[in-house]
Design an enzyme around this catalytic site. Structure first.
Site, PDB file in Angstrom:
ATOM      1  N   GLY A 320       0.945  -1.119   0.056  1.00  0.00           N
ATOM      2  CA  GLY A 320      -0.105  -0.136   0.077  1.00  0.00           C
ATOM      3  C   GLY A 320       0.967   1.213   0.150  1.00  0.00           C
ATOM      4  O   GLY A 320       1.938   1.238  -0.544  1.00  0.00           O
ATOM      5  N   SER A 321       0.624   2.293   0.782  1.00  0.00           N
ATOM      6  CA  SER A 321       0.898   3.735   0.578  1.00  0.00           C
ATOM      7  C   SER A 321       2.348   3.635   1.226  1.00  0.00           C
ATOM      8  O   SER A 321       3.292   4.442   0.915  1.00  0.00           O
ATOM      9  CB  SER A 321       0.225   4.557   1.254  1.00  0.00           C
ATOM     10  OG  SER A 321      -1.002   4.520   0.702  1.00  0.00           O
ATOM     11  N   ILE A 322       2.794   2.602   2.024  1.00  0.00           N
ATOM     12  CA  ILE A 322       4.314   2.915   2.497  1.00  0.00           C
ATOM     13  C   ILE A 322       5.383   2.424   1.362  1.00  0.00           C
ATOM     14  O   ILE A 322       6.491   2.689   1.444  1.00  0.00           O
ATOM     15  CB  ILE A 322       4.578   1.898   3.755  1.00  0.00           C
ATOM     16  CG1 ILE A 322       4.109   0.464   3.243  1.00  0.00           C
ATOM     17  CG2 ILE A 322       3.579   2.173   4.998  1.00  0.00           C
ATOM     18  CD1 ILE A 322       4.684  -0.626   4.369  1.00  0.00           C
ATOM     19  N   LYS A 324       5.235   4.257  -1.215  1.00  0.00           N
ATOM     20  CA  LYS A 324       5.459   5.567  -1.929  1.00  0.00           C
ATOM     21  C   LYS A 324       6.840   6.078  -1.694  1.00  0.00           C
ATOM     22  O   LYS A 324       7.097   6.802  -2.811  1.00  0.00           O
ATOM     23  CB  LYS A 324       4.112   6.516  -1.360  1.00  0.00           C
ATOM     24  CG  LYS A 324       2.926   6.039  -2.095  1.00  0.00           C
ATOM     25  CD  LYS A 324       1.913   6.853  -1.606  1.00  0.00           C
ATOM     26  CE  LYS A 324       0.482   6.471  -2.081  1.00  0.00           C
ATOM     27  NZ  LYS A 324      -0.839   6.842  -1.465  1.00  0.00           N
TER      28      LYS A 324
END
Lengths: 606, 376
Positions: A320-322, A324
């Site tokens: 997920g967003s980690i 990014k």
């Protein structure tokens, strides 16, 4: 009869008697010759046979080495195993003894029946194990009734014991009997009482822990009963293994996780030492080493929170967003300026698809810093599209994704850092442009383990050194300087700044900052989709547990001079900011409070 | 010298003039027996040595009685004793206690009596009396051989039926020796040996299963080392490992740790040879050779055929016991359960052996007695 005739008869008799006597003497000579042959000619051979009859070699099991935490706290050691043993003697009534003992030890009728079945094959001199792992109460009941149980005695064995089994099961693993496939045929492996490491640290450090068996020469009678000990060579205990784990922190973490299905990893960003590695729920390895009961085993298998899987290193999830941070670093490497902006209307139309941002209304104009702090999806869709998947994968590999970290616990999974070539090889299909967009927000084919995420955070925080995680306490071999990752310091500082923004007002986790300023952390929330985002679902509507998103949080602290990195995964925790960040905050806070340097400082202040 | 003058000698004189060296020989053999039984019990008088001593005392009294009874009286009652023994065998056949899978005992008072042991001696007496009355020429008349053949066949068949192959073999062997000494022509023996060899397969067919197994095991002892061959293998290991001077008193690991079966009875010689070695084993063999030699000496020096035949019968009985027992424990012949007199634990065999010695002493004491063909 005349005297003459009588004399003839005597002479005749004497002749025959002497013939008989000669035959007898000859036969006696044969007997003497045979005796000479056995006792003089072949004596040596029979002496050997006689000794092998009476002298038996018995292995003395070596005490298994203990497993200690970094401060010497015992995580695994050996306890005395009180075993109730029946020794069959001539003319003994087995049935009565078994029924008496089973009453004393409150055995079930099935157990008693099983024992009676085994007892049928029992011959004088054989022993039968009635019950192992006796409690103090059971032990005393047997001892009190000893006069009525002449052939029953208590035998001392060893059993592996894990005092903090709840939290350490996935680190330590368990021990068990050697199966036929595992056996190397050595005498030690053939001992029915021998236990070796089956999983975890117990398995990885088997060679250190096992020790060297001793030998005793004993004299036994024809029934196999011990007469006396002739000689003894003591066993050598296995080495103790000192882990990098801090049991106080491990226990704190486990308690903090509570009932969640979650994993937390804390590691030192410089040495790579893993201070905490939690995967919950877990199992009780003590029950494994004592022979697992079928219903306990079944309950473990049927638990939807998978207590048998070490989620920290064998659980693979989309990050997920980690993820990014990796995309941002790949962008910076490709020459994208941190000041470049994207406009986020809440979605991105790409081909015939619409890619949504988690924030329905959109973030408006965002630069890299805000994109990280606010976790804007659209910014990263565009950035990923510009970079292509291979550039992202290259950066992901630098931070330890897509390969094993090499931690000393068996069963680790490598996760996936997808490339175009990977997809062609794996699915024999070309890479699609839309898939790159998904990778940009850590979805799609990307899979990581919590340990890999802790490692990523550590490499981000330590200034770009390729630190490697280890479960062993750092020793002389641990490098003080790891190789460089080849990521410019300025790039890392930009990403770190973005992670600090996450904790600042307006950031996705600003409510989870550690109150104590000297312990402030920097982090990143992540929410990994299990099913597709569906904005049509009414807000706050009930979603089945196993359809909820996985919640991620990676962090390091203190945020100015990073020392500890942490990754938290809560399965189906819904949102990283809600479920994972508070756990990370508490754990990292506790980590720093327990840090000996900090404790020392505090004590002198007070 | 007439018979009546010798009998009228005073009791003390007759006691003094018994052949005491022979009695001492018996005492030595029995003493070795007490010693090894003490060791077999792990250094205890009980359960074997104390009872064996009691039986020895009883046997000693019986021995003296038999030794001092007038030889003519023995001759007079030879057939009666024979009849009584046969009767006891029949009683055993009908009411005997089952022991070790065979009917061998009958309880008489406090003793478990094995009539077959006494039968051997009674048969010797009966045959001695019968052949005392025949000249060597008459011995070979077929018609006159019918009676002794019946005298032999009845007890042998009865003992075989128990079944007790060992004692039956000894009984038959003793009878054969007496017939030989009485003058039966060599031809009969040659025919007997050839016929016997031809009969072996037939006899094997009639053997009990356990007896067949023993023969098989003997022919191939390694085939089943933990089964029927176990005993012999362990016995050979025990004897062989004893070496020249043995493992020492009460130090025989094979016997003390029970690898050796039936160490107090049939395998007593094994135990003795293990603990006292070749030196000890040869001592026992030589004492036996001396006993048998003395018997033959008594036989050839006796002036009456009755005594001569008794002595040769008793000599053969001791010889066969020694040979079958020792050859069996040393793995020369199949396992046949025969005790070693004076050493093996067992009431009847010890008492029977003492009575046999009594007969020898009697023959020796009456060696100058001349008896007519009628004898009485």
């Amino acid at each position: 009869m005349s005297l003459r005739a009588e004399n003839d008869r005597q002479i005749f008799f004497t002749r025959r008697a002497l013939v008989l006597g000669a035959v007898k003497l000859g036969v006696a000579g044969v007997l003497a010759g045979r005796l000479y042959y056995l006792q003089v000619v072949r004596s040596g051979e029979f002496v050997t046979l006689s000794d092998s009859n009476r002298i038996k070699l018995q292995l003395i099991l070596p005490p298994r080495g203990r497993i200690l935490d970094r401060f010497g706290e015992q995580m695994a050691y050996n306890k005395v195993n009180y075993r109730c043993v029946f020794n069959m003697e001539q003319g003994q009534e087995v049935k009565a003894v078994i029924s008496h003992v089973s009453k004393l030890l409150e055995m079930s009728p099935q157990q008693e029946a099983a024992l009676l079945k085994e007892a049928k094959a029992l011959r004088p001199g054989n022993t039968l194990l009635l019950k192992e792992y006796l409690s103090w109460e059971e032990l005393s009941r047997i001892e009190v009734n000893a006069p009525d149980l002449p052939s029953v005695h208590i035998d001392l064995g060893q059993v592996r014991y894990y005092p903090d089994y709840e939290g350490t099961a996935h680190i330590l693993g368990h021990v068990g009997a050697v199966s036929e496939e595992e056996s190397d045929g050595s005498p030690l492996h053939r001992q029915p009482e021998f236990r070796h490491g089956k999983s975890g640290v117990e398995k990885h450090f088997e060679r250190e822990l096992v020790g060297k068996p001793g030998v005793k020469r004993v004299e036994m009678d024809a029934h196999g009963l011990l007469v006396r000990e002739l000689a003894r060579e003591e066993s050598v205990a296995g080495e103790d293994v000192t882990l990098s784990i801090d049991m106080r922190l491990q226990n704190f973490t486990v308690k903090r996780i509570g009932e969640e299905s979650a994993s937390v990893v804390v590691m030192d960003v410089r040495s790579g030492e893993v201070l905490t590695l939690a995967s919950m729920p877990a199992f009780d390895p003590n029950r494994f080493s004592q022979g697992i009961k079928p219903d306990y085993w079944k309950s473990l298998l049927n638990n939807e929170k998978h207590p048998l899987i070490n989620k920290a290193l064998a659980g693979q999830y989309p990050p997920g967003s980690i993820f990014k941070m990796i995309v941002a670093l790949a962008g910076l490497k490709a020459g994208v300026s941190e000041h470049n902006t994207s406009y986020c209307p809440g979605y991105l139309a790409f081909g015939s698809h619409v890619f949504r941002c988690w924030k329905k209304e959109g973030h408006g104009t965002v630069d890299m810093h805000n994109a990280l702090s606010w976790s804007c999806d659209v910014y990263f869709y565009q950035l990923a599209h510009r970079l292509g998947v291979d550039a992202i994968a290259e950066m992901a590999r630098k931070f330890g994704m897509g390969e094993l970290t090499g931690i000393e616990i068996p069963g680790e999974k490598s996760g996936i850092a997808p490339t175009e070539a990977w997809k062609r090889k794996r699915y024999n299909q070309p890479w699609l442009g839309g898939e790159t967009l998904n990778v940009g927000i850590g979805q799609g084919y990307v899979l990581v383990t919590p340990l890999q995420m802790a490692l990523m955070a550590a490499r981000l925080a330590n200034g770009g050194y390729a630190v490697k995680p280890s479960i062993l306490k750092a020793g002389a071999e641990t490098p003080t300087e790891w190789p460089k990752l080849g990521v410019p310091k300025s790039h890392l500082e930009l990403v770190q700044e973005g992670m600090r923004g996450v904790m600042a007002p307006g950031g996705t986790a600003h409510r989870s900052q550690i109150p104590d300023e000297q312990f402030h952390m920097a982090g990143k929330t992540g929410t990994a989709q299990v099913v597709k985002i569906n904005h049509n679902r009414p807000k706050g509507a009930w979603v089945p547990w196993n359809e909820r998103h996985h919640a991620w949080f990676v962090a390091y602290a203190p945020n100015t001079t990073p020392h500890y990195a942490c990754a938290v995964l809560v399965e189906h925790g819904d949102a990283g900011s809600k479920a994972a960040a508070p756990i990370a905050r508490d754990v990292l806070w506790e980590t720093q409070k327990l840090d000996p340097c900090n404790r020392f400082r505090k004590e002198t202040e007070e | 010298m007439s018979a009546s003058t010798r009998i009228s000698r005073p009791f003390g004189y007759r006691l003094m003039h018994l052949h005491w060296p022979l009695i001492m020989l018996i005492g030595m053999l029995s003493g070795l027996g007490f010693l090894i039984l003490y060791s077999a019990a792990g250094g205890n008088m009980d359960p074997w040595t104390s009872r064996q001593m009691l039986r020895f005392a009883l046997g000693f009294v019986l021995m003296l009685i038999v030794a001092l009874v007038p030889l003519q009286t023995l001759m007079r009652y030879a057939y009666v004793l024979y009849g009584a023994a046969v009767l006891m065998l029949i009683v055993v056949e009908l009411f005997g206690h089952m022991g070790m899978g065979a009917q061998r005992w009958v309880k008489v008072g406090f003793v478990n009596l094995q009539p077959s042991e006494l039968m051997k001696l009674c048969l010797v007496l009966a045959l001695a009396r019968y052949f005392h009355g025949l000249s060597p020429q008459e011995v070979n008349r077929p018609l006159l051989l019918v009676v002794p053949m019946l005298l032999i066949a009845v007890p042998v068949v009865l003992i075989l039926k128990q079944p007790n192959l060992g004692t039956a073999t000894i009984t038959a062997g003793v009878a054969v020796a007496v017939l030989f000494a009485a003058g039966l022509t060599y031809w009969v023996y040659i025919i007997g040996i050839v016929g016997g060899a031809a009969a072996v397969p037939v006899l094997y067919h009639f053997l009990h299963d356990y007896q067949k197994r023993r023969v098989d095991t003997f022919l191939d002892p390694e085939s089943d080392p933990l089964g029927a061959g176990y005993n012999i293998l362990q016995s050979k290991i025990a004897i062989g490992s004893g070496g020249l001077f043995g493992k020492g008193f009460m130090e025989g690991s094979q016997s003390q740790l029970n690898f050796l079966p039936e160490k107090e009875t049939d395998f007593i010689f094994t135990m003795f040879a293990e603990e006292f070695g070749f030196a000890g084993g040869m001592t026992v063999i030589l004492l036996y050779v001396a006993l048998i030699g003395a018997s033959i000496l008594f036989a050839v020096t006796s002036r009456n055929q009755f005594g001569r035949l008794i002595a040769i019968g008793v000599a053969t009985m001791f010889f066969l016991h020694m040979f079958i027992n020792m050859a069996m424990v040393m793995g020369l012949i199949p396992v046949v359960g025969v005790p070693l007199p004076f050493l093996s634990y067992g009431g009847t065999i010890l008492i029977a052996a003492m009575i046999a010695v009594g007969l020898l002493l009697n023959v020796h004491a009456n060696r100058f007695l001349v008896m007519g063909r009628g004898g009485l």
